[in-house]
Design an enzyme around this catalytic site. Structure first.
Site, PDB file in Angstrom:
ATOM      1  N   ASN A   9      44.777  47.629  38.331  1.00  0.00           N
ATOM      2  CA  ASN A   9      46.092  48.174  38.012  1.00  0.00           C
ATOM      3  C   ASN A   9      45.950  49.093  36.799  1.00  0.00           C
ATOM      4  O   ASN A   9      45.868  48.624  35.669  1.00  0.00           O
ATOM      5  CB  ASN A   9      47.058  47.003  37.712  1.00  0.00           C
ATOM      6  CG  ASN A   9      48.439  47.475  37.332  1.00  0.00           C
ATOM      7  OD1 ASN A   9      48.751  48.666  37.443  1.00  0.00           O
ATOM      8  ND2 ASN A   9      49.274  46.553  36.880  1.00  0.00           N
ATOM      9  N   TRP A  10      45.911  50.382  37.065  1.00  0.00           N
ATOM     10  CA  TRP A  10      45.699  51.349  35.973  1.00  0.00           C
ATOM     11  C   TRP A  10      46.971  51.575  35.158  1.00  0.00           C
ATOM     12  O   TRP A  10      46.934  52.273  34.139  1.00  0.00           O
ATOM     13  CB  TRP A  10      45.194  52.682  36.532  1.00  0.00           C
ATOM     14  CG  TRP A  10      43.809  52.630  37.107  1.00  0.00           C
ATOM     15  CD1 TRP A  10      42.971  51.543  37.144  1.00  0.00           C
ATOM     16  CD2 TRP A  10      43.096  53.705  37.725  1.00  0.00           C
ATOM     17  NE1 TRP A  10      41.793  51.890  37.749  1.00  0.00           N
ATOM     18  CE2 TRP A  10      41.834  53.202  38.112  1.00  0.00           C
ATOM     19  CE3 TRP A  10      43.394  55.049  38.001  1.00  0.00           C
ATOM     20  CZ2 TRP A  10      40.879  53.995  38.754  1.00  0.00           C
ATOM     21  CZ3 TRP A  10      42.442  55.831  38.643  1.00  0.00           C
ATOM     22  CH2 TRP A  10      41.199  55.314  39.005  1.00  0.00           C
ATOM     23  N   LYS A  11      48.076  51.045  35.609  1.00  0.00           N
ATOM     24  CA  LYS A  11      49.374  51.204  34.918  1.00  0.00           C
ATOM     25  C   LYS A  11      49.634  52.683  34.613  1.00  0.00           C
ATOM     26  O   LYS A  11      49.160  53.549  35.340  1.00  0.00           O
ATOM     27  CB  LYS A  11      49.412  50.330  33.658  1.00  0.00           C
ATOM     28  CG  LYS A  11      49.048  48.874  33.968  1.00  0.00           C
ATOM     29  CD  LYS A  11      49.394  47.913  32.876  1.00  0.00           C
ATOM     30  CE  LYS A  11      48.959  46.505  33.294  1.00  0.00           C
ATOM     31  NZ  LYS A  11      49.361  45.486  32.336  1.00  0.00           N
ATOM     32  N   HIS A  94      55.695  43.300  39.614  1.00  0.00           N
ATOM     33  CA  HIS A  94      54.922  43.123  38.372  1.00  0.00           C
ATOM     34  C   HIS A  94      55.877  42.774  37.234  1.00  0.00           C
ATOM     35  O   HIS A  94      56.994  43.302  37.175  1.00  0.00           O
ATOM     36  CB  HIS A  94      54.149  44.409  38.055  1.00  0.00           C
ATOM     37  CG  HIS A  94      53.120  44.223  37.001  1.00  0.00           C
ATOM     38  ND1 HIS A  94      53.444  44.148  35.660  1.00  0.00           N
ATOM     39  CD2 HIS A  94      51.775  44.044  37.076  1.00  0.00           C
ATOM     40  CE1 HIS A  94      52.344  43.942  34.964  1.00  0.00           C
ATOM     41  NE2 HIS A  94      51.309  43.886  35.800  1.00  0.00           N
ATOM     42  N   GLU A  96      56.002  43.695  34.287  1.00  0.00           N
ATOM     43  CA  GLU A  96      56.455  44.855  33.485  1.00  0.00           C
ATOM     44  C   GLU A  96      57.632  45.540  34.173  1.00  0.00           C
ATOM     45  O   GLU A  96      58.513  46.093  33.515  1.00  0.00           O
ATOM     46  CB  GLU A  96      55.282  45.824  33.274  1.00  0.00           C
ATOM     47  CG  GLU A  96      54.297  45.256  32.271  1.00  0.00           C
ATOM     48  CD  GLU A  96      52.880  45.806  32.383  1.00  0.00           C
ATOM     49  OE1 GLU A  96      52.666  46.820  33.075  1.00  0.00           O
ATOM     50  OE2 GLU A  96      51.977  45.198  31.775  1.00  0.00           O
ATOM     51  N   GLU A 166      50.471  35.602  37.726  1.00  0.00           N
ATOM     52  CA  GLU A 166      50.221  36.385  36.503  1.00  0.00           C
ATOM     53  C   GLU A 166      51.302  36.076  35.465  1.00  0.00           C
ATOM     54  O   GLU A 166      52.352  36.720  35.433  1.00  0.00           O
ATOM     55  CB  GLU A 166      50.211  37.878  36.837  1.00  0.00           C
ATOM     56  CG  GLU A 166      49.819  38.720  35.642  1.00  0.00           C
ATOM     57  CD  GLU A 166      49.581  40.180  35.996  1.00  0.00           C
ATOM     58  OE1 GLU A 166      48.402  40.566  36.056  1.00  0.00           O
ATOM     59  OE2 GLU A 166      50.550  40.916  36.228  1.00  0.00           O
ATOM     60  N   GLY A 176      42.456  44.669  28.035  1.00  0.00           N
ATOM     61  CA  GLY A 176      41.836  43.622  28.852  1.00  0.00           C
ATOM     62  C   GLY A 176      41.492  42.353  28.082  1.00  0.00           C
ATOM     63  O   GLY A 176      40.903  41.429  28.628  1.00  0.00           O
ATOM     64  N   SER A 216      44.549  39.474  31.406  1.00  0.00           N
ATOM     65  CA  SER A 216      43.383  39.569  30.514  1.00  0.00           C
ATOM     66  C   SER A 216      42.072  39.215  31.208  1.00  0.00           C
ATOM     67  O   SER A 216      41.201  38.577  30.609  1.00  0.00           O
ATOM     68  CB  SER A 216      43.578  38.684  29.277  1.00  0.00           C
ATOM     69  OG  SER A 216      44.690  39.145  28.530  1.00  0.00           O
ATOM     70  N   GLY A 237      44.043  44.693  34.741  1.00  0.00           N
ATOM     71  CA  GLY A 237      44.711  45.829  34.110  1.00  0.00           C
ATOM     72  C   GLY A 237      43.763  46.563  33.184  1.00  0.00           C
ATOM     73  O   GLY A 237      42.931  47.356  33.613  1.00  0.00           O
ATOM     74  N   GLY A 238      43.865  46.266  31.865  1.00  0.00           N
ATOM     75  CA  GLY A 238      43.098  46.995  30.848  1.00  0.00           C
ATOM     76  C   GLY A 238      41.622  47.165  31.169  1.00  0.00           C
ATOM     77  O   GLY A 238      41.070  48.270  31.036  1.00  0.00           O
TER      78      GLY A 238
HETATM   79  P1  PGA Z   1      45.590  43.011  31.875  1.00  0.00           P
HETATM   80  O1  PGA Z   1      46.777  43.435  32.863  1.00  0.00           O
HETATM   81  O2  PGA Z   1      44.379  42.761  32.749  1.00  0.00           O
HETATM   82  O3  PGA Z   1      45.416  44.170  30.940  1.00  0.00           O
HETATM   83  O4  PGA Z   1      46.021  41.772  31.203  1.00  0.00           O
HETATM   84  C1  PGA Z   1      46.955  42.804  34.086  1.00  0.00           C
HETATM   85  C2  PGA Z   1      48.230  43.269  34.747  1.00  0.00           C
HETATM   86  O5  PGA Z   1      49.228  43.466  34.048  1.00  0.00           O
HETATM   87  O6  PGA Z   1      48.277  43.434  35.960  1.00  0.00           O
END
Ligand code: PGA
Length: 261
Positions: A9-11, A94, A96, A166, A176, A216, A237-238
């Site tokens: 997930n590159w956001k 998600h 967010e 999540e 991350g 993470s 994500g990160g």
């Molecule tokens: P993260 O993000 O790996 O940076 O914690 C995961 C996500 O929000 O999908």
């Protein structure tokens, strides 16, 4: 045995040049494996160019969201029919989006339905906040989020989805590295998700749903999660923005998939 799944997930990161470069770097480091699916979810604008550049089946594409109506007067939205020729997966619900864009369970249910009627595999995200966990509300929250998201779907549809556990407090601030969930916490959540789907839709449907974890995940934290029963992959994500780190994650999973076959 089901394939393992890694969803990047590159956001809201990377312009087109950087997105193309990241894919090139990943391509040099990762080799194709029939046992691990790697799904990259860039921004909408990178999807079309990346779909030309990506080597399939080594990498697949996913969107980070979609709108629940297929076409019409919805300025700024992107729909399933626009995505279906470009991507195979779509992240839905998600935390967010729930938090920043006020997406509630009804909106998420409609998005799940829109994804499946357009032949996209939804990667549904659910998870309790730390306050809810502290109040002993975890299972209720997971139950509510899960059952609401599935309400418009048939058992056949449900068998195609991916559910991500999540918890929002485990999500990193973008690098991350953050407060990861404990393996026992993840194990308990996955068992509950399977039990809930089994009770409502039967064992074969529950058995077909793929369960992954997000929060993470990086090349180090991943090692704590490899023994979790029923866990079939990760939403990253990160760490997915760093090609060295993400390649290590994919290679570790490819290694474990090989051993268990
Ligand atoms: P993260 O993000 O790996 O940076 O914690 C995961 C996500 O929000 O999908």
């Amino acid at each position: 045995m089901k394939k393992k799944l890694v969803v990047a997930n590159w956001k809201m990161n990377l312009d087109l040049a950087h997105a193309l470069n990241l894919v090139e770097q990943l391509d040099q480091r990762i080799s194709s494996s029939p046992k691990v699916e790697v799904v990259l979810c860039p921004s909408y604008i990178a999807l079309a160019p990346l779909s030309q550049q990506l080597k399939k089946p080594k990498f697949k594409l996913g969107a980070q969201d979609l709108f629940y109506v297929d076409e019409g007067l919805y300025t700024g939205e992107v729909s399933g029919p626009m995505l279906r020729d470009l991507v195979e997966y779509v992240i839905i619900g998600h935390s967010e989006r729930r938090r920043n864009f006020h997406e509630d369970n009804r909106v998420i249910a409609r998005k799940m339905s829109a994804a499946l009627r357009n032949d996209l595999v939804p990667v549904l995200c659910i998870g309790e906040t730390s306050d809810e966990r502290a109040a002993g509300e975890t299972l209720r929250v997971l139950h509510d989020q899960l059952t609401a998201a599935l309400i418009m779907l048939t058992p056949h549809d449900i068998g195609r989805i991916v559910v991500t556990y999540e918890p929002p407090d485990a999500i990193s601030s973008g690098d991350g590295h953050g407060d990861t969930a404990e393996p026992e916490q993840i194990q308990q959540a996955l068992r509950f998700i399977t039990k809930t789907i089994t009770q409502l839709y039967g064992k074969p449907t529950a058995g077909a749903v793929r369960l992954i974890y997000g929060g993470s995940v990086n090349a180090e934290t991943l090692k704590n999660y490899l023994k979790i029963e029923g866990l079939e992959g990760f939403l990253v994500g990160g760490a997915s923005l760093n090609y060295e780190e993400f390649s290590r994650i994919v290679k570790t999973l490819q290694g474990t998939a090989k051993k268990s076959s």
